[in-house]
Write a protein that holds these residues in place. Structure first.
Motif, PDB file in Angstrom:
ATOM      1  N   ARG A   4      33.277  40.170  38.958  1.00  0.00           N
ATOM      2  CA  ARG A   4      34.247  41.234  38.647  1.00  0.00           C
ATOM      3  C   ARG A   4      33.981  41.910  37.301  1.00  0.00           C
ATOM      4  NH1 ARG A   4      38.062  37.515  41.343  1.00  0.00           N
ATOM      5  NH2 ARG A   4      38.381  36.441  39.336  1.00  0.00           N
ATOM      6  N   THR A   5      33.398  41.176  36.356  1.00  0.00           N
ATOM      7  CA  THR A   5      33.246  41.708  35.000  1.00  0.00           C
ATOM      8  C   THR A   5      31.812  42.025  34.588  1.00  0.00           C
ATOM      9  OG1 THR A   5      33.038  39.475  34.057  1.00  0.00           O
ATOM     10  CG2 THR A   5      35.266  40.402  34.233  1.00  0.00           C
ATOM     11  N   GLU A  41      42.504  33.300  32.637  1.00  0.00           N
ATOM     12  CA  GLU A  41      42.978  34.467  33.387  1.00  0.00           C
ATOM     13  C   GLU A  41      43.238  35.648  32.462  1.00  0.00           C
ATOM     14  OE1 GLU A  41      44.132  31.380  33.701  1.00  0.00           O
ATOM     15  OE2 GLU A  41      43.319  30.924  35.699  1.00  0.00           O
ATOM     16  N   SER A  42      43.903  35.396  31.321  1.00  0.00           N
ATOM     17  CA  SER A  42      44.186  36.484  30.381  1.00  0.00           C
ATOM     18  C   SER A  42      42.896  37.016  29.761  1.00  0.00           C
ATOM     19  CB  SER A  42      45.150  36.007  29.291  1.00  0.00           C
ATOM     20  OG  SER A  42      44.574  34.970  28.522  1.00  0.00           O
ATOM     21  N   GLU A  68      39.851  37.100  31.258  1.00  0.00           N
ATOM     22  CA  GLU A  68      39.178  37.947  32.248  1.00  0.00           C
ATOM     23  C   GLU A  68      39.868  39.309  32.373  1.00  0.00           C
ATOM     24  OE1 GLU A  68      38.377  38.555  36.958  1.00  0.00           O
ATOM     25  OE2 GLU A  68      39.224  36.635  36.331  1.00  0.00           O
ATOM     26  N   LYS A  69      41.176  39.269  32.454  1.00  0.00           N
ATOM     27  CA  LYS A  69      41.926  40.528  32.580  1.00  0.00           C
ATOM     28  C   LYS A  69      41.704  41.406  31.361  1.00  0.00           C
ATOM     29  CE  LYS A  69      46.518  42.337  33.693  1.00  0.00           C
ATOM     30  NZ  LYS A  69      47.934  41.991  33.990  1.00  0.00           N
ATOM     31  N   ARG A  87      38.288  43.079  31.561  1.00  0.00           N
ATOM     32  CA  ARG A  87      38.249  44.182  32.544  1.00  0.00           C
ATOM     33  C   ARG A  87      38.951  45.428  32.005  1.00  0.00           C
ATOM     34  NH1 ARG A  87      40.994  43.160  36.962  1.00  0.00           N
ATOM     35  NH2 ARG A  87      41.662  41.022  36.665  1.00  0.00           N
ATOM     36  N   ILE A  88      40.074  45.249  31.320  1.00  0.00           N
ATOM     37  CA  ILE A  88      40.774  46.412  30.747  1.00  0.00           C
ATOM     38  C   ILE A  88      39.974  46.996  29.592  1.00  0.00           C
ATOM     39  CG2 ILE A  88      42.869  47.144  29.539  1.00  0.00           C
ATOM     40  CD1 ILE A  88      44.412  45.104  31.220  1.00  0.00           C
TER      41      ILE A  88
END
Length: 235
Positions: free
Chosen positions: A77-78, A100-101, A103-104, A107-108
Motif C-alpha cells: 500500500r505504501t 496502524e497509525s 501506516e496511515k 499514506r497521507i
C-alpha cells in the motif's frame, strides 16, 4: 422315561454351553476393555506431549503469518520495504503509537507530497512551512521522506503549532506520532538501529511468504468448516 432323561440332559448341555459362552465373551470383553483403557491412557499421554510441543510451534507460525502479512500488505500500500516498515513500526510502538497509525500517516504524507508536486497550494504551503518542497522530497524513498518531515516537525518549538502541522502532513492521527518524532531524524534512526540490534531482519520475500502461507491456512480452515457443515447437515 429314557427319552425324557435325554431331553433334560440336552437342555442342561445347551444351558451350560450358552452360559459358558456368555461368561467367556464377558471375560474377553473385559480384557479388551482393559486393553482399550491402556491404549487410551497412552494416547492421552502422547496427545499431551504432542500438544506441549506443537503449541509453541503453532504460536510461532501464527506470529510469522500475522506479522509478515501485515508488513507485506502495508508495503504494497505504501511502497515502503517490509524491513523499513518493521523498523519504523518498532519506533512507533516504543513511543506509545501503533503500526496502524504509522501506516496511515505515511499514506497521507504521500498524498500531501503528491498534491504539492501537482501544484496544490495548501500542500505546497505546508511543506514550505517545514522548510522543504515536493521537488526536494521527490528523489527520496517514502521512509526517507517520513524521516525528513519528522525532523522538520521536531524543530517546531510551539507545541500547538507542531501538532497542527503534524495533522496537516500526516492526517488526524499525526498527533499520535508526535512522541516518535520528538527527537527528529536522530531519534528515529536510533530506534530503527535498536530493532536491528535485537535481531530484527524481515525481507520483502519473507513477508510475501508469510502472506502466502496465511492465505493457504485461511483456505484450509475454510475447507474444514465446509466439511464440518456438510457432516452436520447429513446428521
Amino acid at each position: 422315561m429314557a427319552e425324557r432323561a435325554i431331553k433334560a440332559g440336552k437342555a442342561f448341555v445347551e444351558i451350560f454351553t450358552k452360559d459358558s459362552a456368555t461368561k467367556s465373551l464377558r471375560a474377553i470383553a473385559a480384557r479388551f476393555k482393559a486393553f482399550g483403557a491402556g491404549i487410551s491412557a497412552v494416547g492421552a499421554g502422547m496427545l499431551a506431549a504432542s500438544t506441549a510441543v506443537a503449541a509453541p510451534l503453532a504460536a510461532a507460525v501464527k506470529t510469522f503469518t500475522d506479522w509478515g502479512s501485515a508488513l507485506h500488505d502495508a508495503s504494497q500500500r505504501t511502497g515502503v520495504s517490509a524491513q523499513a516498515l518493521a523498523e519504523l513500526g518498532h519506533a512507533a510502538e516504543q513511543s506509545g503509537g501503533s503500526f496502524e497509525s504509522l501506516e496511515k500517516g505515511i499514506r497521507i504524507m504521500q498524498r500531501t507530497v503528491f498534491d504539492a508536486a501537482r501544484g496544490g497550494k495548501e500542500a505546497s504551503a505546508t511543506l514550505a512551512m517545514l522548510g522543504t518542497s515536493a521537488e526536494e522530497l521527490k528523489g527520496l524513498s517514502p521512509d526517507e521522506q517520513f524521516t525528513k518531515l519528522a525532523d522538520a516537525l521536531s524543530k517546531v518549538e510551539d507545541p500547538g503549532h507542531r501538532a497542527a502541522m503534524a495533522m496537516r502532513v500526516f492526517g488526524r492521527g499525526g498527533t499520535e506520532l508526535l512522541p516518535m518524532l520528538a527527537d527528529g531524524a536522530a531519534g528515529i534512526a536510533a530506534m530503527r538501529q535498536e530493532f536491528r540490534d535485537l535481531g530484527g531482519s524481515i525481507g520483502d520475500d519473507a513477508a510475501a511468504q508469510a502472506d502466502a502461507l496465511g492465505d493457504k491456512l485461511g483456505g484450509l480452515w475454510t475447507q474444514v468448516k465446509i466439511g464440518a457443515f456438510a457432516i452436520g447437515e447429513a446428521l
